[in-house]
Design an enzyme around this catalytic site. Sequence first.
Site, mmCIF file in Angstrom:
data_model
loop_
_atom_site.group_PDB
_atom_site.id
_atom_site.type_symbol
_atom_site.label_atom_id
_atom_site.label_comp_id
_atom_site.label_asym_id
_atom_site.label_seq_id
_atom_site.Cartn_x
_atom_site.Cartn_y
_atom_site.Cartn_z
ATOM 1 N N LYS A 1 -1.762 -16.314 8.460
ATOM 2 C CA LYS A 1 -0.958 -15.441 9.335
ATOM 3 C C LYS A 1 -0.237 -16.190 10.456
ATOM 4 C CE LYS A 1 -3.480 -11.110 8.508
ATOM 5 N NZ LYS A 1 -2.445 -10.177 8.070
ATOM 6 N N TYR B 1 -12.824 -7.362 5.177
ATOM 7 C CA TYR B 1 -11.587 -7.405 4.383
ATOM 8 C C TYR B 1 -11.133 -8.851 4.281
ATOM 9 C CZ TYR B 1 -6.782 -7.135 2.952
ATOM 10 O OH TYR B 1 -5.604 -7.351 2.261
ATOM 11 N N TYR C 1 0.836 -1.210 0.000
ATOM 12 C CA TYR C 1 0.000 0.000 0.000
ATOM 13 C C TYR C 1 0.868 1.257 0.000
ATOM 14 C CZ TYR C 1 -2.898 -3.790 1.688
ATOM 15 O OH TYR C 1 -3.508 -5.003 1.831
ATOM 16 N N ASP D 1 -13.562 -16.420 7.615
ATOM 17 C CA ASP D 1 -12.179 -16.014 7.343
ATOM 18 C C ASP D 1 -11.517 -15.709 8.692
ATOM 19 O OD1 ASP D 1 -9.842 -14.676 6.850
ATOM 20 O OD2 ASP D 1 -10.660 -13.293 5.373
HETATM 21 N N1 PMP Z 1 -8.274 -12.147 5.372
HETATM 22 C C1 PMP Z 1 -8.034 -11.386 6.444
HETATM 23 C C2 PMP Z 1 -9.082 -11.262 7.509
HETATM 24 C C3 PMP Z 1 -6.823 -10.695 6.565
HETATM 25 O O1 PMP Z 1 -6.590 -9.913 7.626
HETATM 26 C C4 PMP Z 1 -5.837 -10.868 5.545
HETATM 27 C C5 PMP Z 1 -4.480 -10.204 5.622
HETATM 28 N N2 PMP Z 1 -4.423 -8.900 5.914
HETATM 29 C C6 PMP Z 1 -6.134 -11.673 4.447
HETATM 30 C C7 PMP Z 1 -7.358 -12.309 4.398
HETATM 31 C C8 PMP Z 1 -5.137 -11.873 3.336
HETATM 32 O O2 PMP Z 1 -4.056 -12.602 3.758
HETATM 33 P P1 PMP Z 1 -2.646 -12.495 2.999
HETATM 34 O O3 PMP Z 1 -2.151 -11.098 3.243
HETATM 35 O O4 PMP Z 1 -1.801 -13.554 3.634
HETATM 36 O O5 PMP Z 1 -2.904 -12.750 1.551
#
Ligand code: PMP
Length: 434
Positions: A279, A149, A21, A250
């Site tokens: 993560k 997100y 970003y 998610d």
């Molecule tokens: N889903 C959520 C809730 C996230 O916080 C993130 C990462 N910021 C992602 C998906 C995407 O994961 P990545 O950055 O490993 O592609």
Amino acid sequence: MNEIQMESWRAAEREHAWHPYAGVPPHIANIPIVGARGMTLQLADGRMLIDGMSSWWAVIHGYNHPVLNAAIQDQLNRASHVMFGGITHPAAAELVERLVEITPAPLQTVFLADSGSVSVEVALKMAIQYWYARGKPGKQRFIALRRGYHGDTSGAMSVSDPENGMHSLFADSLLKQWHAEAPQTTFHGNFDGGDLESMAALLEQFHDRIAGVIVEPIVQGAGGMRFYHPGYLKGLHELCERWDVLLIADEIATNFGRTGRLFACEHAGIAPDIMCLGKALTGGYMTLAAAVTTEEVSHTISNADPGVFMHGPTFMANPLACAAAIASIRVLLDSPWEDNIAAISRGLEAGLRPYADVSGVRDIRVLGAIGVIEMEQPVDIAAVNHAYIDQGVWLRPFNKLIYTMPAFIATEKDIRRITQAMCDTVKAAVAYRG
Ligand code: PMP
């Protein structure tokens, strides 16, 4: 590295590296880190910073952990990578078995992916292919939440908040999905069933075309660090069953204890049809994610034409990442993680709550090992960066949010220093852009 080498390294990086970003060259200088151990990041000039971000929710045991280091070394000496097509290996076997054991009972099949966003793409494709296998090829779209997100790839962007995600910029290239209103009842509030109205209305009208609903359980992260009531998740689970759509949770940011439960879905006592993990899965050592699903989904897909699930990344089930994940889960579950997170929670409350009524602060909220100060105005990130470095702390505010999600090894003193730095931002005039 001497000072001249360092300057040339930094100049080359500034000119050629694209950061997340960010523009090129970046508008705000990136801070050079040359080492990391436990809770601390070491700057190139030797100064140490206490890390309040755990590298975006991931490094739950701290940096340079001896058990994780040893597990990766051991795997490195066996096989750093083998393709997962037509081949398997013990680290993948152990990891999938472990994930099935610790995720909610109906989840039985694990698809290992290479990043969180990819696991979201996989989950969306799984849902579409499931309905195709069930003779309902018209169910190809999704309902997601405003303020949600789910990542930066196309499918993940299409289910993320349309405004936060700047969808207008990609208007013609993104899949069209539906977005229900974000839940308003806070985690500790009295649940208002009206929160589900917008979701219920969309499901009633469009269920024939909906393969799944995707949400971040309990914590909407990048869309505003909002903590919503488990009653919403419970109600949503019932609605999904009623309208025959899959529920995709998610858990990429919330998984492995962050909210005080191993998985955030546990706050509502529900099991989704597909759960995305990422993560903290590898303790933040390397990129690995998973889409974990039920046998109903995996067997239905496998027993109908074309009989296979159409996805297979090159680095699927990378053995080094699997070894890191197995070790990370073991370290977590062998530790008193619930007590550690509860202690962090108390420290965050004690440090942040006194600032709830300070002018310029809209809200203070804490859940598990997450602490948030929401300001009335956006924070001047360039200005606060310097202040944090001077205080020996690493934090990365975002828009109006000053927040922390430290590693679970954080001591009372670490939390005091982190919350002090957060509160100093509030006090300092630099906190206000306007
Ligand atoms: N889903 C959520 C809730 C996230 O916080 C993130 C990462 N910021 C992602 C998906 C995407 O994961 P990545 O950055 O490993 O592609």
